[in-house]
Design an enzyme around this catalytic site. Sequence first.
Site, PDB file in Angstrom:
ATOM      1  N   ARG A   1     104.741  18.582 -45.580  1.00 49.57           N
ATOM      2  CA  ARG A   1     105.721  19.223 -44.702  1.00 49.57           C
ATOM      3  C   ARG A   1     106.978  19.587 -45.479  1.00 49.57           C
ATOM      4  O   ARG A   1     107.770  20.418 -45.048  1.00 49.57           O
ATOM      5  CB  ARG A   1     106.143  18.308 -43.536  1.00 49.57           C
ATOM      6  CG  ARG A   1     105.076  17.921 -42.533  1.00 49.57           C
ATOM      7  CD  ARG A   1     104.277  19.075 -42.067  1.00 49.57           C
ATOM      8  NE  ARG A   1     103.047  19.189 -42.869  1.00 49.57           N
ATOM      9  CZ  ARG A   1     102.300  20.275 -42.913  1.00 49.57           C
ATOM     10  NH1 ARG A   1     102.617  21.322 -42.228  1.00 49.57           N
ATOM     11  NH2 ARG A   1     101.211  20.309 -43.653  1.00 49.57           N
TER      12      ARG A   1
ATOM     13  N   ASP B   1      91.420  29.389 -35.651  1.00 50.75           N
ATOM     14  CA  ASP B   1      92.480  28.701 -36.374  1.00 50.75           C
ATOM     15  C   ASP B   1      92.202  27.193 -36.379  1.00 50.75           C
ATOM     16  O   ASP B   1      91.569  26.694 -35.458  1.00 50.75           O
ATOM     17  CB  ASP B   1      93.802  29.002 -35.646  1.00 50.75           C
ATOM     18  CG  ASP B   1      95.001  28.524 -36.418  1.00 50.75           C
ATOM     19  OD1 ASP B   1      94.903  28.416 -37.653  1.00 50.75           O
ATOM     20  OD2 ASP B   1      96.038  28.253 -35.784  1.00 50.75           O
ATOM     21  N   GLU B   2      92.699  26.476 -37.369  1.00 50.26           N
ATOM     22  CA  GLU B   2      92.571  25.012 -37.421  1.00 50.26           C
ATOM     23  C   GLU B   2      91.130  24.580 -37.170  1.00 50.26           C
ATOM     24  O   GLU B   2      90.846  23.704 -36.351  1.00 50.26           O
ATOM     25  CB  GLU B   2      93.478  24.341 -36.378  1.00 50.26           C
ATOM     26  CG  GLU B   2      94.941  24.713 -36.485  1.00 50.26           C
ATOM     27  CD  GLU B   2      95.680  23.935 -37.555  1.00 50.26           C
ATOM     28  OE1 GLU B   2      95.028  23.242 -38.382  1.00 50.26           O
ATOM     29  OE2 GLU B   2      96.923  24.014 -37.579  1.00 50.26           O
TER      30      GLU B   2
ATOM     31  N   GLN C   1      93.532  18.295 -43.833  1.00 46.03           N
ATOM     32  CA  GLN C   1      94.494  18.103 -42.747  1.00 46.03           C
ATOM     33  C   GLN C   1      93.807  17.751 -41.430  1.00 46.03           C
ATOM     34  O   GLN C   1      94.360  17.940 -40.356  1.00 46.03           O
ATOM     35  CB  GLN C   1      95.353  19.355 -42.567  1.00 46.03           C
ATOM     36  CG  GLN C   1      96.315  19.573 -43.714  1.00 46.03           C
ATOM     37  CD  GLN C   1      97.241  20.741 -43.457  1.00 46.03           C
ATOM     38  OE1 GLN C   1      98.164  20.662 -42.671  1.00 46.03           O
ATOM     39  NE2 GLN C   1      96.966  21.854 -44.137  1.00 46.03           N
TER      40      GLN C   1
ATOM     41  N   LYS D   1      97.954  30.598 -43.902  1.00 42.00           N
ATOM     42  CA  LYS D   1      96.738  30.819 -43.115  1.00 42.00           C
ATOM     43  C   LYS D   1      96.998  31.712 -41.898  1.00 42.00           C
ATOM     44  O   LYS D   1      96.205  32.572 -41.574  1.00 42.00           O
ATOM     45  CB  LYS D   1      96.124  29.497 -42.680  1.00 42.00           C
ATOM     46  CG  LYS D   1      96.905  28.792 -41.590  1.00 42.00           C
ATOM     47  CD  LYS D   1      96.260  27.474 -41.216  1.00 42.00           C
ATOM     48  CE  LYS D   1      97.190  26.654 -40.355  1.00 42.00           C
ATOM     49  NZ  LYS D   1      97.245  27.096 -38.961  1.00 42.00           N
ATOM     50  N   THR D   2      98.153  31.509 -41.263  1.00 42.56           N
ATOM     51  CA  THR D   2      98.462  32.326 -40.098  1.00 42.56           C
ATOM     52  C   THR D   2      98.612  33.776 -40.518  1.00 42.56           C
ATOM     53  O   THR D   2      98.200  34.698 -39.825  1.00 42.56           O
ATOM     54  CB  THR D   2      99.759  31.842 -39.429  1.00 42.56           C
ATOM     55  OG1 THR D   2      99.666  30.430 -39.245  1.00 42.56           O
ATOM     56  CG2 THR D   2      99.955  32.499 -38.093  1.00 42.56           C
TER      57      THR D   2
END
Length: 667
Positions: A600, A213-214, A244, A30-31
């Site tokens: 993770r 973002d997020e 998330q 995503k980044t």
Amino acid sequence: MLSKLNDPQREAVKYLGGPLLVLAGAGSGKTRVITHKVVHLIEQHGYDPKHIAAITFTNKAAREMQERVSGLLEGKPSKGLTVTTFHSLGLQILRAESQLLGYKPRFSILDSADSFKVVADILATTDKQLLKKTQWRISQWKNDFITADMALNQAEEEFDHAAAKVYQLYQQALKAYQAVDFDDLIRLPVELFEQHRDALHKWQLKLRYLLIDEYQDTNACQYKLVKQLTGPEGMFTAVGDDDQAIYAWRGADVENLRQLTTDFPNLQVIKLEQNYRSTVRILRAANTLIANNPKLFEKKLWSDLGIGDTIQINPAKDEEHEAEMVAMKLLAHKFEHRTRWADYAVLYRGNHQARLIEQQLRTQKIPYTVSGGQSFFDRAEIKDLVSYLRLIANEDDDPAFIRAATTPKKGIGSTTLERLGEYAAQRHVSLFEAAYEPGFQNSMGKKQVEDLTTFCDFINRMQQRATKDPAGELLQDMLSAIQYEAFLYDSEEPRAAETKWGNVMDFIGWMTRKGEAEETNLLQLTQTVALMSMLEGREEGEPDAVKLSTLHAAKGLEFGHVFLIGVEEGILPHHSSTAAGTDVARVEEERRLMYVGITRAQKSLTITYCRKRKRSGDWEQCEPSRFLDELPADDINHAGKISTTDPELRKAQKASRMANIRAMLEG
DNA sequence: CACTCCGGGATTTTT
DNA sequence: TCCCGGAGTG
């Protein structure tokens, strides 16, 4: 540049037809999409960088993003590009428009400790529980864009009613102090834009493309701000993952994701489902687990990184055994695979769970770092200095006045301050102003007045200098004037004083560098400091160490090998989320927490739980978490699940383990 | 009466 | 780890 992206990523970067929602699964890049899109807008569509804003939640994320964009631009200018947190953006807006809201440009920012004290003052109690609860309730209202008056009208329960009254007084106090709290940094710009269309248009023209973002972590206020800034055209890209969303408890509302589809009917949705992080088994586990949650958007992660190791589930006798087991397994794994310590993470639900693990790692001489820890700017010595700066910037800041006037001690005692406070309240002026009023001075002893005016005169002198002198010089002079070093060595153990003084020097160095680099003056920097949590660049040269982290703090990180501990009923899901009468949404959030933990891991995942645990003196049986039953049986090896001495069953167990090994070899 | 010391228990965290 | 409460001390 676009060739480095997969199809949906590229599509997301190129799409400019209107509002875009990118549903980015864990580890799906995503980044990468955000950073490439920023660069794409600049290079391919001629956007002036100053018209683009990328908004994150944490300073760390903002910093990373800024660095990656700079890297992609390869030295080409990105002057004016905004990559900040929601709160910094709010600050920027407030600074520019403060007079429209009746604030001076150099208002103060109260951190949560300051605002706690304000609430404590109003409630006039020391009951920490009550204060926390009230402070939290006020924050909730603010995040939902509910004013004190509205809160009072809506209040049904007795507590809400009382809290709403505190809220009113709290807002009055903040206004008097010319101060805002963290929530106000978002709330006030929204309020401002609702009342002043021209100001809104100005900002809409400035920020023509937004990347958020997020997105699943936004609260109602933040969403309002985004909606205002993008206007009806909705030139923005929101990137998020509803699976998330683990911050509902602090106001984040996944509903904002759904809301996007109704607020922007032409919303384009792109899913990123290819995961570049984990093995097939780990992703299958994550997918089957999260399939138990109701879905906003159907999404299934996949990867071509191979089937990978089976997921190990290991019961432990008790907590101590669990810690021991983790340490031993980690050691064995490292030895066998020649990995680095930093390839490992131990993740848990609550901070206290780290304690036993730490102990074990220490005895095994395994290096580790623990996530969190208190932040640099929250240390007492730094807050002492910042209180001086805040007061110099804004003499109405009574909380800063009290701290600065009393640290280091300079003859101004609590009685003097109390009387000053009473007088100031009566006259509706700040403590600083009251100290100079004859009406106050005549009622006080000569020494008290002298000590107070000496202090205030000093602040005055600093104010004169603050706008013209370099930050470093002024800070140095200030420190020697208040004899801060001597104060530290007088009131602390030599060792502690030394570290604290070291922190002070770090702080000065940081401020000086910042002041020069960004050509901002000391007073603006003071506001910025309030929003900083870690000293920038502190994490550099991070040692090779095992990471211990809460599941919350681990979001966004990845590790080769992950240990997920304490996966029991009552811990994950936490019992406060499963108690009778609790909303199922709470368990769903716990499930997402587990999902975050699983995703993770890159190569291996080991889950542990305890069979019993010491609780208020005596041993209590523990149930393995319900989430363990939601994992795909084929991908896990639940050691000792069939606890039996029956030879037939043992044989079966062994066979299944062998099957797993074979599957692993084939994959 | 106030202060210290010890043991036990614990959601999660940023700005 | 940190914080709170109870017991014990000056």
